[in-house]
Write an enzyme that holds these catalytic residues in place. Structure first.
Site, PDB file in Angstrom:
ATOM      1  N   ASN B 391     -14.307 -12.303  38.924  1.00 54.08           N
ATOM      2  CA  ASN B 391     -13.924 -12.827  40.231  1.00 54.08           C
ATOM      3  C   ASN B 391     -13.560 -14.304  40.146  1.00 54.08           C
ATOM      4  OD1 ASN B 391     -13.650 -13.549  42.888  1.00 54.08           O
ATOM      5  ND2 ASN B 391     -15.494 -12.546  43.597  1.00 54.08           N
ATOM      6  N   ASP B 392     -14.549 -15.150  39.956  1.00 54.95           N
ATOM      7  CA  ASP B 392     -14.267 -16.581  39.993  1.00 54.95           C
ATOM      8  C   ASP B 392     -13.310 -17.031  38.896  1.00 54.95           C
ATOM      9  OD1 ASP B 392     -15.903 -16.828  42.179  1.00 54.95           O
ATOM     10  OD2 ASP B 392     -17.690 -17.193  40.983  1.00 54.95           O
TER      11      ASP B 392
END
Lengths: 98, 465
Positions: B391-392
């Site tokens: 995600n990040d």
């Protein structure tokens, strides 16, 4: 002061080892960070030597020292053996595959 | 005579540690390096058992020593062999904790031992340092271990940092008091000593408790270097060069490694430890855009008819233990004539390099793994990017939004590819607690579900395409 005087050679070792450690690690690719951490983890298991010395010097009737020493030998061995075996398992997978 | 032989053994041991660490930092020589260091360690241990002399006296209690070595060795090998690849970081943390506990125990025994003899301030200082650092490392590693395997949840209370500082300060004051009033050890010195021990354990717990699970690798690496320093204290105590070199090497190398890990996440060590991310989580929820979901069969078709597919593995893949399924998918796609590559972000997974280890376990070929720069160069010509539980590390806010807490972190620029399929369990934000604009972009499709199940279903769908 007396302490520094007595241990001047050890202090040399400390300072040189600090720089050596930085030098050796600073060019490592990110891929190897985990195995390297694990390998370093195994190497500080060298503390086992202290445990062996403590254990080997404990008097036969000093049960507290015997038990604590015994425990520290087990813990130290876990660190060394477990550390090296885990690292080896990780690195085993880095073998180049044809 | 035998003592000088032992000195040479210790010298050899120290050299193998240096060479071992050096070789560990190159992929081609890493495994050999580890074995060399292990060999040096074995030599140093055996040498100590049989050759160590103090005031002309050899060691005794061989029965105890060998039984201890045997028990520790057997448990160590079994634990290390049986542990799953995804649980590696926990295992490292656990072994690190045992090392710390060992150092603290040595200090405790030596303190009891010393109280019968004359003590110099220097000796007492190394004993206290070994005790404090070892105990912090032990307690911290145990918490880190518990957090990584999900047994311990993040726990923070208001003003915790102040409490931590106070505990640390009281511990140091007790230790200094013990050192200063050292004129023959008395009962109150013993009490002080155990207070220091308890405070050190407490500090270790408090120190790691508020740090998020995803930051544990950094913490473990830091505690790893702590244990190194604790071992080095033993080196001073016994005038033992191999303990000193081994300990300090790990201490400094571990610190550098910790900093490198933080750098890869574009954060400072202070930021990781104090955890400014904790605050961001509670911050205002940004407006959620619209995202579109994609069905399994559609995703399968898109993947099967692509020419170049790039897989971006992340934390979610490690948690779901989907590395084998991932490799299956890769093989399935290759059979259809699709070229499949992996893009590895330096901090993807639970530890830097963790993804490489996991994928290697699943027999993914080493040259299919692209590092971030290579991957970013290849992404514009990629047809489909499959993001698996990352995600990040693919959040474009790191590039475009100066207000974002992860602004400036190097990311995989997956939005330059023609299409992005993101597999996640839900729309929940990632560790940094921020929305990911990528999910709301027109070229992105969401494929919800557990990474392993989704991959298995994708494989069977692709077979039918």
């Amino acid at each position: 002061m007396a302490f520094i005087h007595q241990h001047i050679e050890l202090i040399y070792i400390v300072i040189l080892s600090i720089f050596l450690g930085i030098e050796v690690i600073s060019r490592v690719p990110a891929v190897l960070h985990t195995p390297l951490m694990s390998g370093a983890n195994a190497i500080h298991g060298v503390v086992i030597i202290g445990a062996i010395i403590v254990m080997g010097q404990a008097e036969a009737d000093n049960y507290i020292a015997l038990i604590l020493g015994f425990l520290s030998v087990i813990l130290g061995t876990l660190n060394v053996v477990g550390g090296f075996v885990v690292t080896d398992r990780m690195l085993e997978m880095f073998k180049s595959k044809k | 005579m035998s003592f000088s032989v032992l000195s040479i053994i210790y010298l050899l041991g120290s050299v193998t540690f240096i060479i071992g660490l050096k070789m560990l930092s190159h992929p081609a020589t890493a495994r050999k390096g580890n074995l060399i260091a292990a060999g040096g360690m074995t030599l140093a241990i055996l040498g100590t058992i049989f050759l160590y002399e103090h005031n002309g006296e050899r060691l005794h209690n061989y029965g105890w020593i060998f039984t201890g070595l045997l028990i520790g060795g057997v448990i160590g090998v079994l634990a290390a062999k049986k542990v799953k690849m995804t649980a590696m970081p926990e295992m490292v943390s656990l072994f690190n904790g045992t090392g710390g506990a060992c150092a603290a125990l040595i200090s405790a025994i030596e303190f009891r031992h010393l109280s019968e003899n004359v003590v110099t301030t220097g000796e007492l200082l190394t004993i206290l340092l070994g005790l404090m650092i070892g105990a912090v490392s032990f307690a911290g590693s145990m918490i880190a271990w518990g957090k990584l395997n999900g047994r311990i949840k993040d726990f923070a209370f208001k003003g915790q940092h102040i409490v931590n500082q106070v505990v640390l300060a009281v511990m140091v004051i007790c230790a200094v008091w013990l050192l200063w009033s050292n004129d023959g050890l008395q009962v109150h010195h013993h009490i002080l000593f155990y207070i220091v021990l308890v405070l050190a354990l407490l500090y270790g717990v408090l120190f790691v408790m508020p740090i998020g699970g995803a930051d544990m690798p950094v913490v473990i690496s830091l505690l790893n270097s702590f244990t190194g320093v604790a071992a080095a204290c033993g080196g001073f105590l016994y005038n033992n060069q191999v303990m000193l070199t081994g300990g300090i090497l790990v201490g400094s190398a571990g610190t550098i490694l910790t900093i490198l890990m933080c750098k890869a996440m574009n954060r400072s060590l202070k930021n990781v430890l104090i955890g400014s991310f904790g605050g961001a989580k509670a911050g205002v929820a940004k407006e959620q855009g619209l995202y579109k979901a994609i069905s399994l069969s559609d995703a399968a078709v898109v993947l099967a008819y692509a020419q170049k597919v790039m897989i971006v593995p992340g934390y979610g893949l490690a948690v779901a233990q989907a590395q084998h399924a991932c490799h299956e998918l890769e093989k399935q796609l290759e059979e259809k004539g699709v070229s499949v590559l992996y893009a590895i972000h330096p901090v993807a997974g639970r530890m830097p390099g963790h993804m490489n280890v996991l994928l290697a376990e699943a027999d993914v070929s080493y040259d299919k793994l692209l590092e971030m720069e290579q991957a970013n160069a290849a992404l514009p010509t990629t047809d489909v990017v499959l993001v698996l539980g990352a995600n990040d590390v693919v959040n474009p806010a790191a590039k475009h939004d100066p207000d974002s807490p992860i602004y400036g972190m190097p990311i995989l620029e997956v939005e330059t590819a023609k299409m992005v399929i993101v597999n996640k369990r839900s729309m929940k934000p990632g560790y940094a607690g921020i929305e990911n604009d990528l999910f709301f972009q027109p070229k992105t499709s969401m494929l919800f579900g557990d990474a392993k199940q989704v991959l298995q279903q994708l494989i069977s769908e692709i077979k039918q395409v």
